[in-house]
Design an enzyme around this catalytic site. Structure first.
Site, PDB file in Angstrom:
ATOM      1  N   GLU A 180       0.842  -1.132  -0.060  1.00 60.19           N
ATOM      2  CA  GLU A 180       0.061  -0.064  -0.155  1.00 60.19           C
ATOM      3  C   GLU A 180       0.930   1.149   0.120  1.00 60.19           C
ATOM      4  O   GLU A 180       1.811   1.061   0.662  1.00 60.19           O
ATOM      5  CB  GLU A 180      -1.005   0.192   1.257  1.00 60.19           C
ATOM      6  N   LYS A 232      -9.147   3.157  -2.738  1.00 61.98           N
ATOM      7  CA  LYS A 232      -9.615   2.596  -1.422  1.00 61.98           C
ATOM      8  C   LYS A 232     -11.028   2.726  -1.045  1.00 61.98           C
ATOM      9  O   LYS A 232     -11.616   3.798  -0.951  1.00 61.98           O
ATOM     10  CB  LYS A 232      -8.716   2.877  -0.185  1.00 61.98           C
TER      11      LYS A 232
END
Length: 712
Positions: free
Chosen positions: A45, A114
């Site tokens: 991430e 996200k």
């Protein structure tokens, strides 16, 4: 007929805002993936920026440089003929998102934002990013000009979509989304997604790896499929340590698992699987089929690449990966490895020349010293295994950049970078002084042994000159106020001396630079406030600040055998004491006596306060059940009230804590992990009255029950 797919996920030690270094590590991972025969590569991430940029995500520069790094990746020959998935922040319609960017051969296929943000504990993603709430919806994203010139694209899909290759379908699940009750993988699986990818920035906490693996196993057991998990690794500028452990699972079984704690900057995890096993698993579940035919469809973005190969046409490239059980570390191993890796990252990136630790002869500073020694041990093992980055960092740290120096012996390396000092006063015992010396000899640290009575006397002389009075200890007839002040001036003097030694010891040894001061206050004492504000716990960093006294004792018992340190038995047998008051025939200062509670009790209080989210009355109510078989309700009430009194009057001390390695779920770390006030009405008038009323009521019921039983 088998269709075999080789997939790669990676663990990267990224550093917040280190765009050059982050780019190089991403490129290296792509090269390794291609060399391994993978046609798809997944990274962690926010790997382009580093996860821990925090308020730098407000800055336009962060987004500009992210696109610049992506532009270099798009034009790199290494990235050709591979489906690549990287993480970076993206602004869409003036809203900031945490995104995955998937590209193939200079074309961006999808930007996937996200959908569920981490915003608890150590995480504050909602402070910087918005969550994408338009399920199964994509919009046109207008690319920056520097990307348009490379790709020839003006817009690309942005939103909740999946990638359809020539032979399979991939769906994204971003970190927190795995932990949510309604995870995307469930819906993606019903729409035919066969490969799930999870790019994470997940920190280490005791036994947290168990949770991750259980969730992924459950997801792929229930839905079938291949699951790739990528994670950050190392200290990217925060209190937390991202603990890596890349994973690949198929149909509920682990087929590849990386290391959880490592000094490697780039670690690749690959596996070869037969995707027909996923289809077979799903094909014999009629109930799944009945749900799948009703499932809403995801937008599909086509990627003109085949991820699988047919062994009858292409030959056997690599054998299928065999399932194996998960590999876990014991809690003692977690203490040995996690903080040690975190210290190495902090040391090499801060450009300091080593560590300085006030070594008291007690268990806490001993634990800190053993963790530093463990770090030296890990560095030597990595160097012996040929890790060139570790070797280069070690040479720079010890001032051997122009030599062929390779750290081989942890004691030798410790002697170069680890500095300890016993700071005794007239209240210190011979036993602690000897223990500190023996430990330093065993670990190989550069050790000093000093008396600081003259420093303390100097402070008292100044006070006496100004006020005409000189405080004395309680055992000599002084008041509690005098007694506490005399203890605190010793502790605070140690802090001043520690920083002086840290700045000058390398100069004394003929080397440039300075040292980082290490603290050694455990999480229980911090919770209770049993430390002096601005004493030697006021350090640069504290590797044991998130670890309980109980766990530290277990760790030293383990390290005694694992690291061959028999000296640790002396620390395990010693009574914890601050040694700030005079020792007499009738009195020896003890920590648990001073605190009016045991370390075992503190662990219980901390868990109930933070994890179970109990206030005073809630804690009392729970402890009635846990301790009621051995304590009267009024005794339990007094213990709970005592804890909350001392916790609240000392809460202000947590505002000056040094950055500590986060490991405990009940860490009281102020304004980061634990957002509770630092100023309370320490009388807790309403709450304590309710506790007293409740204790009295329960005791009356118990007494009546006993009397009734006697009557029968």
């Amino acid at each position: 007929m088998g269709h075999f797919v080789t997939l790669a996920t990676c663990v990267l030690n990224q550093w917040a805002l280190d765009f050059q270094g982050n780019y190089e590590r991403i490129l290296e991972s792509i090269k390794l993936a291609k060399d391994a025969g993978a046609r798809y590569r997944l990274g962690p991430e926010l790997e382009i920026t580093g996860y821990g940029c925090n308020d730098h995500f407000y800055e336009g520069d962060t987004y500009l440089h992210s696109w610049e790094v992506l532009a270099k990746l798009l034009t790199s020959e290494i990235c050709r003929d591979m489906l690549i998935d990287v993480g970076m922040p993206v602004v869409h319609k003036d809203v900031k998102y945490n995104c995955r960017v998937v590209f193939l051969n200079t074309k961006i296929l999808l930007i996937r934002p996200k959908m569920f943000l981490a915003n608890d504990g150590n995480y504050r993603e909602m402070r910087w990013f918005a969550s994408w709430s338009k399920y199964r919806t994509v919009e046109d994203f207008h690319l920056p000009r520097i990307i348009q010139e490379i790709t020839g694209q003006f817009t690309v899909p942005f939103g909740d979509a999946v990638i359809s290759t020539r032979d399979t379908v991939l769906g994204t699940e971003l970190c927190e989304e795995l932990f949510t009750p309604d995870s995307p993988h469930t819906h993606q699986a019903l729409d035919g997604v066969e490969i799930f990818t999870n790019s994470s920035g997940s920190h280490h906490e005791f036994r947290k790896l168990h949770t991750r693996i259980n969730l992924i196993q459950g997801a792929t057991q229930k839905s079938g499929g291949i699951y790739l998990y990528a994670n950050q690794q190392g200290c990217d500028g925060e209190r937390v340590y991202y603990d890596g452990c890349g994973l690949i699972l198929m149909n509920g079984e682990i087929v590849a698992q990386g290391t959880q704690f490592s000094l490697k900057d780039v670690e690749l995890v690959t596996a070869t699987m037969d995707i027909e096993e996923v289809r077979s698993r799903r094909g014999d579940a009629p109930s799944r089929a009945s749900q799948a035919v009703k499932a809403p469809a995801y937008p599909r973005v086509f990627a003109d690449i085949a991820l699988t190969h047919d062994i009858f046409k292409d030959g056997i490239r690599s054998p299928p990966s065999k399932p194996h059980p998960p590999r876990y570390h014991t809690p003692q191993e977690e203490i040995r490895l996690g903080p040690a890796c975190w210290l190495w990252d902090y040391l090499r990136r801060s450009k300091a020349g080593g560590f300085f630790l006030p070594l008291s002869g007690g268990l806490d500073s001993c634990s800190t010293a053993v963790i530093v020694y463990s770090m030296c041990d890990l560095v030597c093992k990595a160097a012996q295994n040929g890790d060139q980055q570790v070797i280069a960092d070690a040479r720079r740290l010890v001032g051997e950049t122009n030599s062929d120096y390779i750290p081989e012996d942890p004691r030798e390396l410790s002697g170069r970078i680890f500095h300890t000092c016993y700071m005794g006063t007239e209240n210190s015992s011979k036993e602690t002084r000897v223990r500190a010396k023996h430990l330093a000899d065993k670990l190989g640290s550069y050790h000093l042994d000093i008396n600081m009575d003259s420093v303390v006397s100097g402070f008292l002389a100044v006070f006496q000159t100004a006020t005409g009075k000189r405080p004395i200890f309680k055992v000599h007839g002084g008041s509690e106020t005098e007694n506490l002040a005399l203890q605190n001036i010793q502790a605070r003097s140690r802090m001043v001396l520690a920083y002086m030694f840290a700045q000058l010891l390398l100069w004394v040894r003929g080397r440039p630079g300075s040292l980082l001061v290490l603290g050694s206050a455990n999480v229980d004492e911090t919770l209770r406030g049993y430390f002096t504000k601005y004493d030697c716990s006021s350090a640069d960093i504290n590797p044991i600040g998130g670890i309980s006294k109980i766990d530290l004792r277990k760790f030293l018992g383990y390290a005694k055998t694992e690291l061959g340190l028999d000296i640790l038995e002396e620390f395990l047998e010693a009574t914890p004491t601050a040694e700030l008051e005079p020792i007499t025939k009738e009195y020896v200062q003890g920590d648990e006596v001073d605190m009016k509670m045991t370390y075992e009790e503190l662990s219980v209080y901390g868990t109930l306060r933070k994890v179970a989210k109990c206030g005073p009355f809630g804690m009392f109510s729970k402890l009635l059940h846990e301790w009621g078989d051995r304590l009267r309700p009024t005794e339990i009430a007094e213990k709970v009230k005592s804890f909350f009194f001392y916790y609240s009057i000392n809460r202000h001390k947590t505002t000056i804590l040094p950055p500590s390695y986060h490991m405990s779920p009940y860490s009281p770390d102020d304004n980061r992990y634990d957002l509770r006030p630092f100023l309370y009405n320490a009388g807790w008038t309403w709450q304590f009255r309710r506790i007293d009323e409740g204790a009295a009521a329960v005791e009356r019921l118990q007494n009546n029950s006993l009397k009734s039983g006697e009557g029968k």
